[in-house]
Enzyme design. Structure first.
Site, mmCIF file in Angstrom:
data_model
loop_
_atom_site.group_PDB
_atom_site.id
_atom_site.type_symbol
_atom_site.label_atom_id
_atom_site.label_comp_id
_atom_site.label_asym_id
_atom_site.label_seq_id
_atom_site.Cartn_x
_atom_site.Cartn_y
_atom_site.Cartn_z
ATOM 1 N N LEU A 19 7.027 -45.128 2.360
ATOM 2 C CA LEU A 19 5.980 -46.137 2.307
ATOM 3 C C LEU A 19 5.445 -46.276 3.727
ATOM 4 O O LEU A 19 6.216 -46.250 4.684
ATOM 5 C CB LEU A 19 6.528 -47.487 1.822
ATOM 6 C CG LEU A 19 7.037 -47.537 0.375
ATOM 7 C CD1 LEU A 19 7.661 -48.905 0.081
ATOM 8 C CD2 LEU A 19 5.913 -47.250 -0.615
ATOM 9 N N ASP A 20 4.139 -46.438 3.870
ATOM 10 C CA ASP A 20 3.597 -46.499 5.224
ATOM 11 C C ASP A 20 3.933 -47.830 5.891
ATOM 12 O O ASP A 20 4.470 -48.753 5.273
ATOM 13 C CB ASP A 20 2.093 -46.203 5.251
ATOM 14 C CG ASP A 20 1.245 -47.248 4.532
ATOM 15 O OD1 ASP A 20 1.513 -48.447 4.723
ATOM 16 O OD2 ASP A 20 0.312 -46.867 3.799
ATOM 17 N N PHE A 21 3.622 -47.921 7.167
ATOM 18 C CA PHE A 21 4.028 -49.035 8.019
ATOM 19 C C PHE A 21 3.605 -50.385 7.446
ATOM 20 O O PHE A 21 4.347 -51.370 7.518
ATOM 21 C CB PHE A 21 3.410 -48.839 9.415
ATOM 22 C CG PHE A 21 3.877 -49.805 10.455
ATOM 23 C CD1 PHE A 21 5.178 -49.764 10.931
ATOM 24 C CD2 PHE A 21 3.011 -50.756 10.976
ATOM 25 C CE1 PHE A 21 5.622 -50.655 11.908
ATOM 26 C CE2 PHE A 21 3.434 -51.650 11.955
ATOM 27 C CZ PHE A 21 4.742 -51.591 12.420
ATOM 28 N N ASN A 22 2.425 -50.441 6.839
ATOM 29 C CA ASN A 22 1.875 -51.706 6.345
ATOM 30 C C ASN A 22 2.106 -51.938 4.855
ATOM 31 O O ASN A 22 1.517 -52.851 4.273
ATOM 32 C CB ASN A 22 0.376 -51.775 6.642
ATOM 33 C CG ASN A 22 0.102 -51.843 8.133
ATOM 34 O OD1 ASN A 22 0.794 -52.548 8.856
ATOM 35 N ND2 ASN A 22 -0.896 -51.094 8.590
ATOM 36 N N THR A 23 2.938 -51.100 4.231
ATOM 37 C CA THR A 23 3.229 -51.236 2.805
ATOM 38 C C THR A 23 4.669 -51.702 2.621
ATOM 39 O O THR A 23 5.572 -51.249 3.321
ATOM 40 C CB THR A 23 3.022 -49.898 2.072
ATOM 41 O OG1 THR A 23 1.662 -49.493 2.218
ATOM 42 C CG2 THR A 23 3.337 -50.026 0.592
#
Length: 246
Positions: A107-111
């Site tokens: 999952l990306d940094f902001n997810t």
């Protein structure tokens, strides 16, 4: 009996098969003192090292499969080390002996939301392989007006820089104005796919949470930054889910 190096190292929890192949291509793997190449085979009695560190194969061969559900908060990376010094999910996970944790997808940094973590590289490889087409479900909060035409385009498919992509399902989850939520399902793990699909229509995401991976849901009471370990029966349910073609 010999097997491919990437299969044995995946079973040992070094990484998924794809990750191990990258390690081999980068010259980081040796077998009995010789640099490994793609296609090489070995046995559990050979001496294999990654970055100069010997992998204990006999112990790992007999180790049971473990799976964690981790509720990733925003602001954490899914890599083991971050050049910018940002926190990673692995700092929060319990210690594991004679193996290592493997993150099933990222999952990306902001997810935020559900991450499956396992010590079984073969299981991780199957869950992540594009051929499996395992569903990932996300709760998405959208900024902007979502028209019927936008929904139609997203379900039919749009052309991104890495090919055609679409949502397999979109469900209006309610809300008004800037607090309107949708649940969307994709069957692939391309980088930032959910965000890129919405952004392609001119809309942006203010919150993105993964709530399901395959037959595993994010537990309602699991706080962000915490994990829970699945029971043997629950791990078996995942394995049966895969065997039965979900």
């Amino acid at each position: 009996m010999s097997e491919k190096i990437q299969k044995i190292l995946a079973n040992a929890g070094v990484g998924s098969r794809r990750q191990v192949e990258t390690f081999i291509q980068d010259g980081r793997v040796t077998v009995n003192g010789r640099k490994a190449t793609i296609g090489d085979r070995m046995t559990y009695h050979d001496t294999v090292c990654v970055d100069g560190h010997e992998i204990k194969l006999i112990k790992s061969k007999n180790q049971k499969t473990r799976v964690l559900i981790y509720h990733k908060p925003e602001g954490e990376m899914c890599t083991r080390d971050d050049p910018e010094g940002r926190p990673t999910i692995f700092e929060r996970l319990p210690l594991i002996r004679n193996s290592r944790w493997i993150c099933v997808g990222r999952l990306d940094f902001n997810t935020s939301g559900l991450l499956l973590i396992t010590n079984d590289g073969e299981l991780a490889n199957i869950l992540m392989h594009p051929r499996a087409e395992i569903e990932r479900e996300y709760a998405v909060r959208i900024r902007g007006e979502v028209t019927p035409d936008v929904l139609s385009r997203l379900k039919k498919g749009v052309h991104l820089e890495d090919g055609l992509a679409r949502f397999n399902e979109i469900v209006d989850a309610g809300g008004t104005g800037s607090n309107h939520w949708y649940h969307v399902i994709v069957k692939e793990g391309r980088n930032r796919l959910v965000r890129r699909l919405w952004e392609h229509t001119g809309l942006s995401i203010s919150r993105l949470i993964r709530i399901r991976f395959g037959n595993v849901y994010l537990p309602a009471g699991l706080r962000r930054g915490h994990h829970v370990e699945l029971t043997d029966d629950e791990v078996m349910q995942i394995e049966n889910f895969i065997k039965n073609g979900h």
